[in-house]
Design a protein around this motif. Structure first.
Motif, PDB file in Angstrom:
ATOM      1  N   ILE A 162      -3.685  15.279  10.861  1.00  0.00           N
ATOM      2  CA  ILE A 162      -2.715  14.206  10.631  1.00  0.00           C
ATOM      3  C   ILE A 162      -2.743  13.203  11.778  1.00  0.00           C
ATOM      4  O   ILE A 162      -2.693  11.982  11.563  1.00  0.00           O
ATOM      5  N   LEU A 163      -2.843  13.698  13.014  1.00  0.00           N
ATOM      6  CA  LEU A 163      -2.898  12.796  14.161  1.00  0.00           C
ATOM      7  C   LEU A 163      -4.098  11.864  14.068  1.00  0.00           C
ATOM      8  O   LEU A 163      -4.017  10.685  14.394  1.00  0.00           O
ATOM      9  N   ARG A 164      -5.224  12.408  13.593  1.00  0.00           N
ATOM     10  CA  ARG A 164      -6.426  11.585  13.527  1.00  0.00           C
ATOM     11  C   ARG A 164      -6.360  10.589  12.368  1.00  0.00           C
ATOM     12  O   ARG A 164      -6.744   9.428  12.510  1.00  0.00           O
ATOM     13  N   PHE A 165      -5.883  11.026  11.224  1.00  0.00           N
ATOM     14  CA  PHE A 165      -5.954  10.182  10.045  1.00  0.00           C
ATOM     15  C   PHE A 165      -4.817   9.172   9.979  1.00  0.00           C
ATOM     16  O   PHE A 165      -4.969   8.098   9.402  1.00  0.00           O
ATOM     17  N   MET A 166      -3.673   9.511  10.554  1.00  0.00           N
ATOM     18  CA  MET A 166      -2.500   8.633  10.480  1.00  0.00           C
ATOM     19  C   MET A 166      -1.958   8.415  11.891  1.00  0.00           C
ATOM     20  O   MET A 166      -0.826   8.799  12.204  1.00  0.00           O
ATOM     21  N   PRO A 167      -2.743   7.805  12.787  1.00  0.00           N
ATOM     22  CA  PRO A 167      -2.317   7.698  14.188  1.00  0.00           C
ATOM     23  C   PRO A 167      -1.037   6.888  14.378  1.00  0.00           C
ATOM     24  O   PRO A 167      -0.214   7.236  15.230  1.00  0.00           O
ATOM     25  N   GLU A 168      -0.853   5.828  13.606  1.00  0.00           N
ATOM     26  CA  GLU A 168       0.354   5.021  13.780  1.00  0.00           C
ATOM     27  C   GLU A 168       1.598   5.800  13.375  1.00  0.00           C
ATOM     28  O   GLU A 168       2.627   5.771  14.066  1.00  0.00           O
ATOM     29  N   GLU A 169       1.518   6.516  12.262  1.00  0.00           N
ATOM     30  CA  GLU A 169       2.652   7.322  11.822  1.00  0.00           C
ATOM     31  C   GLU A 169       2.889   8.465  12.800  1.00  0.00           C
ATOM     32  O   GLU A 169       4.043   8.811  13.107  1.00  0.00           O
ATOM     33  N   ALA A 170       1.815   9.067  13.317  1.00  0.00           N
ATOM     34  CA  ALA A 170       1.967  10.155  14.283  1.00  0.00           C
ATOM     35  C   ALA A 170       2.651   9.663  15.548  1.00  0.00           C
ATOM     36  O   ALA A 170       3.517  10.345  16.112  1.00  0.00           O
ATOM     37  N   GLU A 171       2.286   8.464  16.001  1.00  0.00           N
ATOM     38  CA  GLU A 171       2.917   7.905  17.195  1.00  0.00           C
ATOM     39  C   GLU A 171       4.389   7.597  16.937  1.00  0.00           C
ATOM     40  O   GLU A 171       5.246   7.829  17.794  1.00  0.00           O
ATOM     41  N   ARG A 172       4.711   7.089  15.747  1.00  0.00           N
ATOM     42  CA  ARG A 172       6.114   6.826  15.407  1.00  0.00           C
ATOM     43  C   ARG A 172       6.910   8.127  15.422  1.00  0.00           C
ATOM     44  O   ARG A 172       8.025   8.186  15.956  1.00  0.00           O
ATOM     45  N   GLN A 173       6.347   9.188  14.851  1.00  0.00           N
ATOM     46  CA  GLN A 173       7.035  10.466  14.829  1.00  0.00           C
ATOM     47  C   GLN A 173       7.200  11.031  16.238  1.00  0.00           C
ATOM     48  O   GLN A 173       8.220  11.647  16.549  1.00  0.00           O
ATOM     49  N   ARG A 174       6.183  10.813  17.076  1.00  0.00           N
ATOM     50  CA  ARG A 174       6.272  11.316  18.450  1.00  0.00           C
ATOM     51  C   ARG A 174       7.418  10.643  19.200  1.00  0.00           C
ATOM     52  O   ARG A 174       8.204  11.305  19.893  1.00  0.00           O
ATOM     53  N   LEU A 175       7.509   9.321  19.071  1.00  0.00           N
ATOM     54  CA  LEU A 175       8.571   8.604  19.761  1.00  0.00           C
ATOM     55  C   LEU A 175       9.945   8.987  19.215  1.00  0.00           C
ATOM     56  O   LEU A 175      10.914   9.108  19.974  1.00  0.00           O
ATOM     57  N   ALA A 176      10.011   9.193  17.889  1.00  0.00           N
ATOM     58  CA  ALA A 176      11.283   9.617  17.299  1.00  0.00           C
ATOM     59  C   ALA A 176      11.669  11.008  17.796  1.00  0.00           C
ATOM     60  O   ALA A 176      12.844  11.281  18.073  1.00  0.00           O
ATOM     61  N   ALA A 177      10.682  11.896  17.913  1.00  0.00           N
ATOM     62  CA  ALA A 177      10.964  13.247  18.404  1.00  0.00           C
ATOM     63  C   ALA A 177      11.429  13.209  19.857  1.00  0.00           C
ATOM     64  O   ALA A 177      12.313  13.976  20.255  1.00  0.00           O
ATOM     65  N   ALA A 178      10.841  12.301  20.660  1.00  0.00           N
ATOM     66  CA  ALA A 178      11.250  12.203  22.063  1.00  0.00           C
ATOM     67  C   ALA A 178      12.713  11.813  22.181  1.00  0.00           C
ATOM     68  O   ALA A 178      13.417  12.245  23.105  1.00  0.00           O
ATOM     69  N   ASP A 179      13.205  11.008  21.242  1.00  0.00           N
ATOM     70  CA  ASP A 179      14.623  10.625  21.256  1.00  0.00           C
ATOM     71  C   ASP A 179      15.534  11.795  20.904  1.00  0.00           C
ATOM     72  O   ASP A 179      16.745  11.720  21.102  1.00  0.00           O
ATOM     73  N   GLY A 180      14.934  12.875  20.373  1.00  0.00           N
ATOM     74  CA  GLY A 180      15.731  14.036  20.006  1.00  0.00           C
ATOM     75  C   GLY A 180      15.807  15.098  21.089  1.00  0.00           C
ATOM     76  O   GLY A 180      16.339  16.186  20.855  1.00  0.00           O
ATOM     77  N   ARG A 181      15.270  14.789  22.278  1.00  0.00           N
ATOM     78  CA  ARG A 181      15.360  15.767  23.364  1.00  0.00           C
ATOM     79  C   ARG A 181      16.825  16.016  23.723  1.00  0.00           C
ATOM     80  O   ARG A 181      17.648  15.106  23.727  1.00  0.00           O
ATOM     81  N   ARG A 182      17.130  17.268  24.052  1.00  0.00           N
ATOM     82  CA  ARG A 182      18.512  17.620  24.372  1.00  0.00           C
ATOM     83  C   ARG A 182      18.529  18.932  25.140  1.00  0.00           C
ATOM     84  O   ARG A 182      17.538  19.678  25.159  1.00  0.00           O
ATOM     85  N   PHE A 183      19.652  19.201  25.756  1.00  0.00           N
ATOM     86  CA  PHE A 183      19.834  20.460  26.474  1.00  0.00           C
ATOM     87  C   PHE A 183      21.298  20.843  26.339  1.00  0.00           C
ATOM     88  O   PHE A 183      22.182  20.154  26.862  1.00  0.00           O
TER      89      PHE A 183
END
Length: 474
Positions: A162-183
């Motif tokens: 998925i990272l290789r075939f859909m790099p733009e979507e993968a990057e969007r998901q990565r940035l969205a996941a980073a906003d979900g960091r919590r402790f």
């Protein structure tokens, strides 16, 4: 003795027959699920079955783009016949439709008995949200190795595709996941937890590795100070010590090597100087030009985007070591029995995991709970001499392979044996003479004759075996 071996051989034969019957039944169930869906086409689009999550309708189609819709009223009866929940029946229908219509290679392999139905369903669950082209790409890539690898490796492979075939979507998901960091710290408010608190959270990987190493150091310091508690208890105590030593962030400290000031109170452990945590990041050569090809993390074996690697390497204070590409087909030999670090790294990059059939324990060092006496991370696998050194075997990359401690002992004491078929490929024999071929594309059972040739692997090759062209950074 011969009677015992004969009885054992009979049991193993029965086990194989039962497993094959179970897998055939699971494949037949998928086939009948598709027939059931064909018998109940949707008449009104508003009445089409959609996926549910924890009993709530999501409005998302059961399967991916291009699959036929199914009448919602038919799902519950199929689920009841299977003695499962309606949600589980929906999942079965959706995954069966996904395999039949969008993953035809996997569908065919399931019904040839090559791939277990549960593994194919796992792939289908991941591809349902993808476009038709992306699903076709995953089908081509995954069909080459599914059935030979375990679930963790399978998930990594799909993620890499998925990272290789859909790099733009993968990057969007990565940035969205980073906003979900919590402790989060969940305090005991009723006394039911006996004064304990649960801690949960999502951290960036470098932060998590640093925290893990700090907790491990603290647990060892407590042991050195005389604490007799178990390792798990000492790790939990070490978190409290960390909190008391630095109750607020001190972002002006320039050195990780200076020990913190001990907290007040008798018996407080004095921490040892911190050993820097190394994060192994590997990029295929093509990513250096395109910037879109995925890399992978040597510490955990997980695929990551090139953007994620750029972010980690761009952090202030990060030291980057770019190492030359290692020719993994080259034979490197040293005199003596001891295996030097450079050869350990060579075989770890080549094989990536313990090479026992279906084992997936990573071969690289883990900066978690395994440390040598000098504080450096210990290797999570042994470097095994395939032909024993005492029997004339050399300390060379073509006579060494990573084995986890459990499987090393099986090979040494329990009658298992193996030999090299080629770089990174091995043929194992069990105590009862059964054969298993293990290679970069997983494990396959060998029933008489020579081991099967490696399956053709569609381009891009680096996706399925990125360790062949690593550019590690630490």
């Amino acid at each position: 003795m011969s009677k015992t071996r004969s009885d054992a051989a009979t049991v193993l034969a029965d086990v194989r027959a039962l497993r094959e019957a179970e897998e055939a039944a699971a494949a037949g169930l998928l086939r009948q699920a598709v027939v059931w869906a064909d018998l109940h086409p949707v008449v009104d689009e508003g009445l089409a079955a959609t996926a549910s999550h924890r009993g709530y309708d999501t409005g998302v189609p059961l399967a991916g783009e291009g699959t036929p819709a199914v009448d919602a009223s038919c799902v519950a009866e199929l689920a009841a016949a299977l003695h499962c929940s309606t949600d589980a029946g929906q999942a079965l229908l959706g995954q069966a439709l996904e395999l039949r219509h969008r993953l035809p290679r996997l569908w065919a392999q399931v019904h040839r008995g090559v791939v277990p139905a549960w593994q194919a369903r796992r792939v289908a669950a991941r591809t349902i949200p993808l476009s038709r082209d992306a699903a076709e790409f995953v089908d081509a890539q995954v069909a080459a190795v599914v059935g030979r690898i375990g679930p963790t490796q399978l998930d990594r492979l799909i993620t890499a595709a998925i990272l290789r075939f859909m790099p733009e979507e993968a990057e969007r998901q990565r940035l969205a996941a980073a906003d979900g960091r919590r402790f989060d710290i969940h305090h005991d408010t009723t006394g039911h937890q006996h004064g304990l608190a649960e801690v949960t959270g999502w951290l960036d990987l470098p932060d998590a590795l640093d925290l893990d190493a700090a907790v491990t150091d603290g647990a060892q310091a407590l042991a050195d100070a005389g604490c007799q508690a178990s390792l798990d208890v000492r790790r939990s105590m070490a978190v409290g010590e960390l909190a008391r030593r630095q109750p607020a962030l001190d972002l002006t400290t320039s050195s990780d090597s200076e020990p913190a000031t001990p907290s007040e109170g008798a018996g407080a452990p004095v921490p040892r100087p911190r050993v820097p945590v190394t994060l192994y990041l590997h990029l295929p050569a093509e990513s250096l030009a395109s910037g879109t090809a995925p890399g992978w993390v040597g510490n955990t074996g997980t695929p990551v985007t090139a953007g994620q690697i750029r972010d980690w390497c761009g952090r202030p204070g990060t030291r980057i070591t770019v190492r030359p590409v290692i020719d993994l087909n080259e034979t490197v030999t040293v005199a003596g029995y001891e295996v030097p670090e450079r050869i350990r790294e060579h075989i770890a990059l080549r094989d990536r995991t313990c090479v026992f059939p279906w084992c997936s324990r990573p071969a690289h060092p883990h900066p978690r709970r395994t440390h040598r006496a000098d504080g450096e991370p210990a290797w999570s696998t042994d470097a095994d001499h395939i032909v024993p050194f005492a029997a004339g075997g050399t300390t060379a990359t073509d006579n060494l392979a990573p084995l986890c401690r459990r499987h090393h002992r099986l090979k040494t004491f329990a009658g298992w044996s193996y030999h090299v078929l080629g770089p990174g490929r091995y043929l194992w024999r069990s105590p009862h003479g059964h054969g298993y071929a293990r290679g970069p594309d997983g494990t396959v059972e060998v029933r008489g004759g020579a081991p099967p040739a490696p399956r053709p692997r569609p381009a891009p090759q680096a996706l399925l075996d990125p360790a062949r062209q690593p550019v590690p950074t630490g």
